[in-house]
Design an enzyme around this catalytic site. Structure first.
Site, PDB file in Angstrom:
ATOM      1  NE  ARG A 113      65.547  48.975  81.174  1.00 38.10           N
ATOM      2  CZ  ARG A 113      65.993  48.683  79.959  1.00 38.10           C
ATOM      3  NH1 ARG A 113      65.900  49.554  78.983  1.00 38.10           N
ATOM      4  NH2 ARG A 113      66.526  47.516  79.703  1.00 38.10           N
TER       5      ARG A 113
ATOM      6  N   GLY B 259      72.735  43.088  78.154  1.00 41.32           N
ATOM      7  CA  GLY B 259      73.647  44.236  78.027  1.00 41.32           C
ATOM      8  C   GLY B 259      75.079  43.804  78.290  1.00 41.32           C
TER       9      GLY B 259
ATOM     10  CG  ASP C  33      70.122  44.126  88.344  1.00 42.03           C
ATOM     11  OD1 ASP C  33      71.068  43.493  87.840  1.00 42.03           O
ATOM     12  OD2 ASP C  33      69.115  44.460  87.703  1.00 42.03           O
TER      13      ASP C  33
ATOM     14  N   GLY D  28      73.075  39.211  83.040  1.00 48.54           N
ATOM     15  CA  GLY D  28      72.317  39.681  84.190  1.00 48.54           C
ATOM     16  C   GLY D  28      71.125  38.789  84.475  1.00 48.54           C
ATOM     17  CG  ASP D  29      67.566  40.506  86.079  1.00 47.02           C
ATOM     18  OD1 ASP D  29      67.983  40.931  84.979  1.00 47.02           O
ATOM     19  OD2 ASP D  29      66.720  41.117  86.758  1.00 47.02           O
TER      20      ASP D  29
ATOM     21  CB  THR E 110      74.531  43.057  84.747  1.00 43.45           C
ATOM     22  OG1 THR E 110      73.785  44.289  84.746  1.00 43.45           O
ATOM     23  CG2 THR E 110      74.375  42.423  86.120  1.00 43.45           C
TER      24      THR E 110
ATOM     25  CG  HIS F 170      79.678  72.259  92.316  1.00 43.28           C
ATOM     26  ND1 HIS F 170      80.992  72.499  92.608  1.00 43.28           N
ATOM     27  CD2 HIS F 170      79.373  71.087  92.930  1.00 43.28           C
ATOM     28  CE1 HIS F 170      81.459  71.509  93.343  1.00 43.28           C
ATOM     29  NE2 HIS F 170      80.484  70.641  93.562  1.00 43.28           N
TER      30      HIS F 170
ATOM     31  NE  ARG G 173      68.785  44.421  76.301  1.00 45.32           N
ATOM     32  CZ  ARG G 173      69.454  44.577  77.452  1.00 45.32           C
ATOM     33  NH1 ARG G 173      69.391  43.665  78.384  1.00 45.32           N
ATOM     34  NH2 ARG G 173      70.182  45.652  77.662  1.00 45.32           N
TER      35      ARG G 173
ATOM     36  CD  GLN H  77      76.071  55.261  82.751  1.00 46.04           C
ATOM     37  OE1 GLN H  77      75.811  55.088  83.925  1.00 46.04           O
ATOM     38  NE2 GLN H  77      75.163  55.618  81.866  1.00 46.04           N
ATOM     39  NE  ARG H  78      75.516  47.788  77.710  1.00 44.41           N
ATOM     40  CZ  ARG H  78      74.291  47.848  77.168  1.00 44.41           C
ATOM     41  NH1 ARG H  78      73.262  48.213  77.889  1.00 44.41           N
ATOM     42  NH2 ARG H  78      74.107  47.495  75.928  1.00 44.41           N
TER      43      ARG H  78
ATOM     44  NE  ARG I 251      73.680  75.047  80.288  1.00 40.42           N
ATOM     45  CZ  ARG I 251      73.046  76.175  80.598  1.00 40.42           C
ATOM     46  NH1 ARG I 251      72.003  76.142  81.422  1.00 40.42           N
ATOM     47  NH2 ARG I 251      73.457  77.324  80.106  1.00 40.42           N
TER      48      ARG I 251
ATOM     49  CB  SER J  84      71.656  36.326  80.910  1.00 40.56           C
ATOM     50  OG  SER J  84      71.694  37.540  80.205  1.00 40.56           O
TER      51      SER J  84
ATOM     52  NE  ARG K   7      94.063  36.002  79.240  1.00 41.88           N
ATOM     53  CZ  ARG K   7      94.563  35.864  80.467  1.00 41.88           C
ATOM     54  NH1 ARG K   7      93.744  35.866  81.512  1.00 41.88           N
ATOM     55  NH2 ARG K   7      95.857  35.696  80.653  1.00 41.88           N
TER      56      ARG K   7
ATOM     57  CG  ASP L  22      71.719  47.474  85.309  1.00 36.47           C
ATOM     58  OD1 ASP L  22      72.295  48.522  84.965  1.00 36.47           O
ATOM     59  OD2 ASP L  22      70.747  46.999  84.703  1.00 36.47           O
TER      60      ASP L  22
HETATM   61  O1  F6P Z   1      71.239  45.933  81.820  1.00 37.35           O
HETATM   62  C1  F6P Z   1      72.236  46.818  81.563  1.00 37.35           C
HETATM   63  C2  F6P Z   1      71.707  48.103  80.978  1.00 37.35           C
HETATM   64  O2  F6P Z   1      72.848  48.853  80.601  1.00 37.35           O
HETATM   65  C3  F6P Z   1      70.778  48.924  81.868  1.00 37.35           C
HETATM   66  O3  F6P Z   1      71.430  49.684  82.840  1.00 37.35           O
HETATM   67  C4  F6P Z   1      70.080  49.779  80.832  1.00 37.35           C
HETATM   68  O4  F6P Z   1      68.837  50.235  81.346  1.00 37.35           O
HETATM   69  C5  F6P Z   1      69.912  48.828  79.692  1.00 37.35           C
HETATM   70  O5  F6P Z   1      70.944  47.869  79.813  1.00 37.35           O
HETATM   71  C6  F6P Z   1      69.979  49.463  78.334  1.00 37.35           C
HETATM   72  O6  F6P Z   1      69.747  48.481  77.382  1.00 37.35           O
HETATM   73  P1  F6P Z   1      69.973  48.693  75.824  1.00 37.35           P
HETATM   74  O7  F6P Z   1      71.454  48.751  75.599  1.00 37.35           O
HETATM   75  O8  F6P Z   1      69.356  47.496  75.211  1.00 37.35           O
HETATM   76  O9  F6P Z   1      69.326  49.973  75.455  1.00 37.35           O
END
Ligand code: F6P
Length: 335
Positions: free
Chosen positions: A174, A14, A132, A105-106, A128, A218, A75, A266-267, A258, A108, A24, A130
């Site tokens: 996840r 990701g 993690d 991330g892990d 990453t 709320h 991936r 987020q990415r 809701r 990789s 860079r 995440d």
């Molecule tokens: O590893 C980063 C991450 O954004 C996780 O938080 C998320 O579960 C996963 O990648 C989503 O992967 P993809 O973009 O392949 O759906």
């Protein structure tokens, strides 16, 4: 290990905001050491396919502030096979690449470790959202993702207050609850559900009912995407964590609820200054290791300083959430 003359750099898994700033830093630090740099496109899959292009100082101009990765990411299942690894090794040999920097991330890191065990000098950089990776306080992209989520929560809070509603916000993670915990604390969430702590939805409902009783306008519930998804799958198929939690709350409390799933937004986006700085420092440090003849390592940030770890040791380490931070979020939203 001799000093390399030609190194590669790739981004895998990701993507994470700040990867470009690290690329860079890698390119310009290497060039300043007289080392040529080749960008590998689409991570380990591109390595197998020999998709490498030489990078100059101009190739990495105007990217320090851009989200995503100019090298693209993927991936690769093929790389996990002995045949895939052999092809990648063949490409590195054919192109005389004698060092590699892997950002990811892990998953990789495991790919990087396989290359290390096959004799390739590799340095890995945690990148990453995440966060993690156990051996670093901070992975590239995490700070940006948390800021993105907090920005979203602040907006969601406005409308939640106007309508006196509960809003369940699902964030990425996840297996790791770092984004949820940090953004939930910063965003003043009433409840935070993360994979590391068993979810007690009746307690969440009790907190919500209490909050409305004491005059809160709320309730914001932050849920990491990996929470309870297996256990909560019903006969209609698995629901998202937020949908399950939202439905549960609505049925139990009768209050209007809701759901917002923040997903891949987020990415993306401009990395925060912190991510740009961390990326620049780690990219530079990774080149320094290769130039000094040291492969098989991970460069990390610990208490604001650059530290390095053996890649096998790094992969064996397990990261846990900070229980104090979890308790703090709980206390501050309890009264
Ligand atoms: O590893 C980063 C991450 O954004 C996780 O938080 C998320 O579960 C996963 O990648 C989503 O992967 P993809 O973009 O392949 O759906």
């Amino acid at each position: 290990m001799p000093r390399p003359a030609r190194i590669g750099v790739l981004t895998s898994g990701g993507d994470a905001p700040g990867m470009n700033a690290a690329i860079r830093a890698v390119v310009r630090s290497a060039l300043s050491e007289g080392i040529r740099v080749f960008g590998v496109e689409r991570g380990f899959q591109g390595l197998i396919q020999g998709a490498l292009v030489e990078l100059t100082s101009r190739s990495v101009a105007d990217i320090i502030h851009r989200g995503g990765t100019i090298l693209r990411s993927a991936r690769s299942e093929e790389f996990k096979t002995p045949e895939g690894l052999a092809k990648a090794l063949g490409v590195l040999k054919r192109l005389s690449i004698d060092g590699l920097i892997v950002l990811g991330g892990d998953g990789s890191f495991r790919g990087a470790r396989d290359l290390v065990h096959a004799g390739v000098p590799v340095v890995a950089i945690p990148a990453t959202i995440d966060n993690d990776i156990a051996c670093t306080d901070q992975a590239i992209g995490f700070d940006t993702a948390v800021n993105t989520v907090v920005g979203a929560i602040n907006k969601i809070r406005d409308t939640a207050t106007s309508h006196e509603r509960i809003i369940v916000v699902e964030v990425m993670g996840r297996e790791a609850g770092y984004i949820a915990l940090h953004a939930g604390l910063a965003g003043g969430a009433e409840s935070i559900l993360i994979p590391e702590v068993p979810a007690d939805l009746d307690e969440v409902c009790a907190r919500i009912s209490f909050a409305f009783r004491v005059g809160k306008a709320h309730s914001i519930v932050v849920v990491a995407e990996g929470v309870g998804t297996d256990a909560w799958a019903d006969r209609d198929g698995p629901k998202s964590a937020a949908m399950y939690v939202g439905n549960y709350i609505m049925e139990k409390t009768g209050l209007e609820t809701r759901i917002t799933i923040l997903g891949h937004l987020q990415r993306g986006g401009t990395p925060t200054a912190l991510d740009q700085i961390v990326a620049s420092r780690l990219g530079h440090a990774a080149v320094g290791l290769l130039a000094a003849g040291q492969g098989g390592r991970v460069v990390t940030m610990v208490k604001g300083e650059v530290r390095t770890f053996d890649i096998d040791e790094a992969l064996a380490m397990r990261k846990s959430i900070d229980p104090e931070m979890y308790r703090l979020a709980h206390v501050l939203s309890s009264i």
